[in-house]
Design a protein around this motif. Sequence first.
Motif, PDB file in Angstrom:
ATOM      1  N   LYS A  31       0.841  -1.189  -0.164  1.00 24.63           N
ATOM      2  CA  LYS A  31       0.012  -0.145  -0.024  1.00 24.63           C
ATOM      3  C   LYS A  31       0.840   1.339  -0.049  1.00 24.63           C
ATOM      4  CE  LYS A  31      -3.931  -1.999  -0.171  1.00 24.63           C
ATOM      5  NZ  LYS A  31      -4.941  -1.673  -1.085  1.00 24.63           N
ATOM      6  N   ASP A  32       2.194   1.141   0.178  1.00 24.94           N
ATOM      7  CA  ASP A  32       2.890   2.343   0.175  1.00 24.94           C
ATOM      8  C   ASP A  32       3.059   2.859  -1.503  1.00 24.94           C
ATOM      9  OD1 ASP A  32       3.823   1.753   2.817  1.00 24.94           O
ATOM     10  OD2 ASP A  32       5.813   1.821   2.222  1.00 24.94           O
ATOM     11  N   ARG A  33       2.549   1.945  -2.292  1.00 25.00           N
ATOM     12  CA  ARG A  33       2.717   2.287  -3.690  1.00 25.00           C
ATOM     13  C   ARG A  33       1.613   3.201  -3.961  1.00 25.00           C
ATOM     14  NH1 ARG A  33       5.842  -1.246  -7.376  1.00 25.00           N
ATOM     15  NH2 ARG A  33       6.718  -2.942  -6.237  1.00 25.00           N
ATOM     16  N   ALA A  34       0.447   2.622  -3.596  1.00 26.68           N
ATOM     17  CA  ALA A  34      -0.955   3.439  -3.969  1.00 26.68           C
ATOM     18  C   ALA A  34      -0.974   4.682  -3.011  1.00 26.68           C
ATOM     19  CB  ALA A  34      -2.157   2.724  -3.528  1.00 26.68           C
ATOM     20  N   ALA A  35      -0.416   4.663  -1.749  1.00 21.59           N
ATOM     21  CA  ALA A  35      -0.594   5.808  -0.814  1.00 21.59           C
ATOM     22  C   ALA A  35       0.094   6.832  -1.487  1.00 21.59           C
ATOM     23  CB  ALA A  35      -0.194   5.216   0.673  1.00 21.59           C
ATOM     24  N   THR A  36       1.247   6.700  -1.809  1.00 25.17           N
ATOM     25  CA  THR A  36       2.355   7.701  -2.333  1.00 25.17           C
ATOM     26  C   THR A  36       1.724   8.195  -3.470  1.00 25.17           C
ATOM     27  OG1 THR A  36       4.163   6.762  -1.323  1.00 25.17           O
ATOM     28  CG2 THR A  36       4.568   8.287  -3.168  1.00 25.17           C
ATOM     29  N   ALA A  37       1.478   7.369  -4.506  1.00 31.30           N
ATOM     30  CA  ALA A  37       0.773   7.927  -5.815  1.00 31.30           C
ATOM     31  C   ALA A  37      -0.451   8.866  -5.489  1.00 31.30           C
ATOM     32  CB  ALA A  37       0.546   6.624  -6.849  1.00 31.30           C
ATOM     33  N   GLY A  48      -3.582   3.253   5.522  1.00 27.99           N
ATOM     34  CA  GLY A  48      -3.350   4.231   6.534  1.00 27.99           C
ATOM     35  C   GLY A  48      -1.791   4.640   6.818  1.00 27.99           C
ATOM     36  N   ILE A  49      -1.040   3.225   7.006  1.00 30.76           N
ATOM     37  CA  ILE A  49       0.423   3.545   7.305  1.00 30.76           C
ATOM     38  C   ILE A  49       1.252   4.326   6.137  1.00 30.76           C
ATOM     39  CG2 ILE A  49       2.579   2.224   7.757  1.00 30.76           C
ATOM     40  CD1 ILE A  49       0.596   0.055   9.315  1.00 30.76           C
ATOM     41  N   GLY A  50       0.798   3.658   4.862  1.00 30.43           N
ATOM     42  CA  GLY A  50       1.460   4.366   3.701  1.00 30.43           C
ATOM     43  C   GLY A  50       1.266   5.850   3.805  1.00 30.43           C
ATOM     44  N   ALA A  55       4.057  12.557   6.958  1.00 29.36           N
ATOM     45  CA  ALA A  55       5.069  12.963   7.523  1.00 29.36           C
ATOM     46  C   ALA A  55       6.239  13.453   6.697  1.00 29.36           C
ATOM     47  CB  ALA A  55       5.685  11.945   8.348  1.00 29.36           C
ATOM     48  N   VAL A  56       6.212  12.747   5.307  1.00 26.70           N
ATOM     49  CA  VAL A  56       7.516  13.464   4.738  1.00 26.70           C
ATOM     50  C   VAL A  56       7.115  14.622   3.755  1.00 26.70           C
ATOM     51  CG1 VAL A  56       8.779  12.866   2.436  1.00 26.70           C
ATOM     52  CG2 VAL A  56       8.415  11.164   3.975  1.00 26.70           C
ATOM     53  N   ARG A  57       5.628  14.987   3.465  1.00 20.07           N
ATOM     54  CA  ARG A  57       5.324  15.950   2.814  1.00 20.07           C
ATOM     55  C   ARG A  57       4.604  16.983   3.480  1.00 20.07           C
ATOM     56  NH1 ARG A  57       7.329  15.925  -1.983  1.00 20.07           N
ATOM     57  NH2 ARG A  57       5.523  17.051  -2.963  1.00 20.07           N
ATOM     58  N   GLY A  58       4.780  16.850   5.072  1.00 20.98           N
ATOM     59  CA  GLY A  58       4.178  17.848   5.998  1.00 20.98           C
ATOM     60  C   GLY A  58       2.693  18.056   6.126  1.00 20.98           C
ATOM     61  N   PHE A  59       1.822  16.892   6.069  1.00 20.99           N
ATOM     62  CA  PHE A  59       0.538  16.786   6.323  1.00 20.99           C
ATOM     63  C   PHE A  59      -0.013  16.497   7.427  1.00 20.99           C
ATOM     64  CE2 PHE A  59       1.170  16.738   1.496  1.00 20.99           C
ATOM     65  CZ  PHE A  59       0.395  17.957   1.121  1.00 20.99           C
ATOM     66  N   ARG A  60      -1.135  16.644   8.003  1.00 17.15           N
ATOM     67  CA  ARG A  60      -1.953  16.286   9.105  1.00 17.15           C
ATOM     68  C   ARG A  60      -2.609  14.989   8.710  1.00 17.15           C
ATOM     69  NH1 ARG A  60      -7.277  17.466  11.304  1.00 17.15           N
ATOM     70  NH2 ARG A  60      -7.393  16.452  13.496  1.00 17.15           N
ATOM     71  N   ILE A  61      -2.776  14.066   9.234  1.00 18.29           N
ATOM     72  CA  ILE A  61      -3.349  12.769   8.848  1.00 18.29           C
ATOM     73  C   ILE A  61      -4.510  12.100   9.897  1.00 18.29           C
ATOM     74  CG2 ILE A  61      -1.634  11.319   9.320  1.00 18.29           C
ATOM     75  CD1 ILE A  61      -2.692   9.387   6.945  1.00 18.29           C
ATOM     76  N   VAL A  62      -5.690  11.661   9.347  1.00 18.34           N
ATOM     77  CA  VAL A  62      -6.656  11.049  10.207  1.00 18.34           C
ATOM     78  C   VAL A  62      -6.725   9.636   9.712  1.00 18.34           C
ATOM     79  CG1 VAL A  62      -8.666  11.104  11.292  1.00 18.34           C
ATOM     80  CG2 VAL A  62      -7.472  13.223  11.216  1.00 18.34           C
ATOM     81  N   VAL A  63      -6.594   8.635  10.310  1.00 22.78           N
ATOM     82  CA  VAL A  63      -7.089   7.300   9.891  1.00 22.78           C
ATOM     83  C   VAL A  63      -7.982   6.641  10.507  1.00 22.78           C
ATOM     84  CG1 VAL A  63      -6.183   5.142   9.140  1.00 22.78           C
ATOM     85  CG2 VAL A  63      -4.506   7.074   8.914  1.00 22.78           C
ATOM     86  N   VAL A  64      -9.240   6.106   9.743  1.00 22.72           N
ATOM     87  CA  VAL A  64     -10.616   5.557  10.476  1.00 22.72           C
ATOM     88  C   VAL A  64     -10.334   4.053  10.221  1.00 22.72           C
ATOM     89  CG1 VAL A  64     -12.912   5.286  10.529  1.00 22.72           C
ATOM     90  CG2 VAL A  64     -11.715   7.559   9.958  1.00 22.72           C
ATOM     91  N   LEU A 118       0.507   3.517  13.131  1.00 22.06           N
ATOM     92  CA  LEU A 118       0.095   4.834  12.691  1.00 22.06           C
ATOM     93  C   LEU A 118       0.175   5.875  14.014  1.00 22.06           C
ATOM     94  CD1 LEU A 118      -3.343   3.152  11.494  1.00 22.06           C
ATOM     95  CD2 LEU A 118      -1.780   4.725  10.169  1.00 22.06           C
ATOM     96  N   ARG A 119       0.130   5.535  15.228  1.00 21.34           N
ATOM     97  CA  ARG A 119       0.402   6.691  15.865  1.00 21.34           C
ATOM     98  C   ARG A 119       1.988   7.022  16.000  1.00 21.34           C
ATOM     99  NH1 ARG A 119      -3.617   3.190  19.244  1.00 21.34           N
ATOM    100  NH2 ARG A 119      -5.413   4.326  19.184  1.00 21.34           N
ATOM    101  N   ALA A 120       2.547   5.965  15.737  1.00 21.31           N
ATOM    102  CA  ALA A 120       4.295   6.408  15.873  1.00 21.31           C
ATOM    103  C   ALA A 120       4.567   7.287  14.772  1.00 21.31           C
ATOM    104  CB  ALA A 120       4.931   5.139  15.604  1.00 21.31           C
ATOM    105  N   TYR A 121       3.760   7.102  13.548  1.00 23.38           N
ATOM    106  CA  TYR A 121       4.051   8.430  12.439  1.00 23.38           C
ATOM    107  C   TYR A 121       3.334   9.579  12.797  1.00 23.38           C
ATOM    108  CZ  TYR A 121       5.877   4.741   9.001  1.00 23.38           C
ATOM    109  OH  TYR A 121       6.800   4.120   8.139  1.00 23.38           O
ATOM    110  N   GLY A 122       2.263   9.673  13.795  1.00 25.25           N
ATOM    111  CA  GLY A 122       1.968  10.862  14.258  1.00 25.25           C
ATOM    112  C   GLY A 122       0.311  10.966  13.542  1.00 25.25           C
ATOM    113  N   ALA A 123       0.093   9.892  13.283  1.00 28.50           N
ATOM    114  CA  ALA A 123      -1.395   9.921  12.786  1.00 28.50           C
ATOM    115  C   ALA A 123      -2.530   9.867  13.767  1.00 28.50           C
ATOM    116  CB  ALA A 123      -1.742   8.626  11.863  1.00 28.50           C
ATOM    117  N   GLU A 124      -3.677  10.579  13.630  1.00 30.95           N
ATOM    118  CA  GLU A 124      -4.775  10.648  14.496  1.00 30.95           C
ATOM    119  C   GLU A 124      -5.607   9.162  14.261  1.00 30.95           C
ATOM    120  OE1 GLU A 124      -8.913  12.863  15.673  1.00 30.95           O
ATOM    121  OE2 GLU A 124      -7.350  13.845  14.937  1.00 30.95           O
ATOM    122  N   VAL A 125      -5.686   8.376  15.203  1.00 31.87           N
ATOM    123  CA  VAL A 125      -6.374   7.115  14.844  1.00 31.87           C
ATOM    124  C   VAL A 125      -8.048   7.249  15.406  1.00 31.87           C
ATOM    125  CG1 VAL A 125      -6.368   4.514  15.270  1.00 31.87           C
ATOM    126  CG2 VAL A 125      -4.342   5.694  14.785  1.00 31.87           C
TER     127      VAL A 125
END
Length: 468
Positions: free
Chosen positions: A44-50, A76-78, A84-93, A106-113
């Motif tokens: 999912k890194d592929r789709a997420a980044t794209a 969500g992890i991707g 984190a790299v691009r400087g956005f906030r993220i919320v994952v349901v 997810l929380r380690a990356y700074g995501a709101e879960v």
Amino acid sequence: MLIHDSLIDLVGGTPLVRLGRLAAGLSATVLVKPEYLNPGGSVKDRAATAMVLAAERDGSLRPGGTIVEASSGNTGIGLAQAAAVRGFRIVVVLPETVAVEKMDVLRAYGAEVVTTPASLPREHPEHVNRLAQRIAEETPGGWFADQYDNPANPAVHHATTGPEIWMATGGRVTHLVAGIGTGGTISGTGRYLKEQGPVEVVGADPATSVYHGGDGSPFFVEAAGHYRHTATVTDTWPRSYHRDVVDRIEVIGDRESVLTTRRLAREEGLLVGASSGLAVAAALRVARGLGPEHVVVAVLPDSGRTYLSKYHSADWLRRLGFLDDDRPGLLADATGPVHTVTTETSLAEAAALAAGPARDQPLVPVVLPGRDPRFATAVSELLGVLDRAVLDRAVLDPAVLARRDPATPVGEVMCGPPASVGTGDTAAEALARLDAAGADHAVLLRDGRLAGLVTRAELAARAFSAGF
């Protein structure tokens, strides 16, 4: 040694690995593509980044914006990695059944879960997709990634995953095997390979997934298949899934997927999740009977490191009845038919059942209505129980039943979900689970589905016998 501008430049370019022990005796070559070698640990890194890069280009995701997504964890992890790299906030349901390790990552990356019940109809406002959409709409600068319908999902696999497989095999690949979740991986990769030559594309699907015609009841392979709640009115399939690309589907039961997952770690050194076990089980089926000129490639979506509390935990496997071993006193022989009622069954009907066919049962489980009777009820759809003592009083004393409307649905009077033990538990372990739950009886699970009922007295007798 190369230097990259950011971590997301490392996404893609995963190798192929030949299966040894699991493919022993097969003439065809069976290769796997371990997508957990992506920096975020999954395909999912592929789709997420794209998706993120495409949204930045078209302006739907602006600086200071918030990425919102519904996910079973990997996308969500991707996305969290990209955020984190691009400087956005993220919320994952996430559905609340997702492995705890994924939530921790997810929380380690700074995501709101945000978690929500897994077994909800699509129209329910707390359904994972609807909840994520609502959060995106209500958040200033919110952008809903929408992996299920985002065209960047299959497109990135057409641009990267497919070419990688074709080049790595020198154009010798004859079969692609992949699970179907959002459908992006199999659709994009499969389409590219078919454009290059006569490659057969085979989907791997859990036994109850609707993709191949199952009843949609829960299965235990995360990141694959398609669940459908019985109350869902309109069951829409992902636009990322291009059905015309898939030539056929191999249907794999949860047990085969889970045990293949364990074998991959122990016999091939590949620590992966159950969606990988699903794909490899299907690939081994496909390879049987093929000659040495055939090359079967299976996509392994993610790492087993995010499932250490599930598929790689002996306790979890025994508790759900997936793991049978040679320990004495297992409950594998305690299975038997169980009479159930649904939430829509009337109290009068339940009382009649308790007096007749279910008279020897210590409790009557209450299940979700509308499922295919060929499949045992999944534990997540065991919604409650009818207390046997209450039913007995209603049977023996009609006045007890008369104090309630006999037409009352049992869903309104049932107790909470029952305690559970697995066929992989010993009687002593099952007793300990009953003690922890403060219960005198439990449902018995095999492969995470209802397989019988046990009482404290029965377990105590079994434990006593096993001690001699």
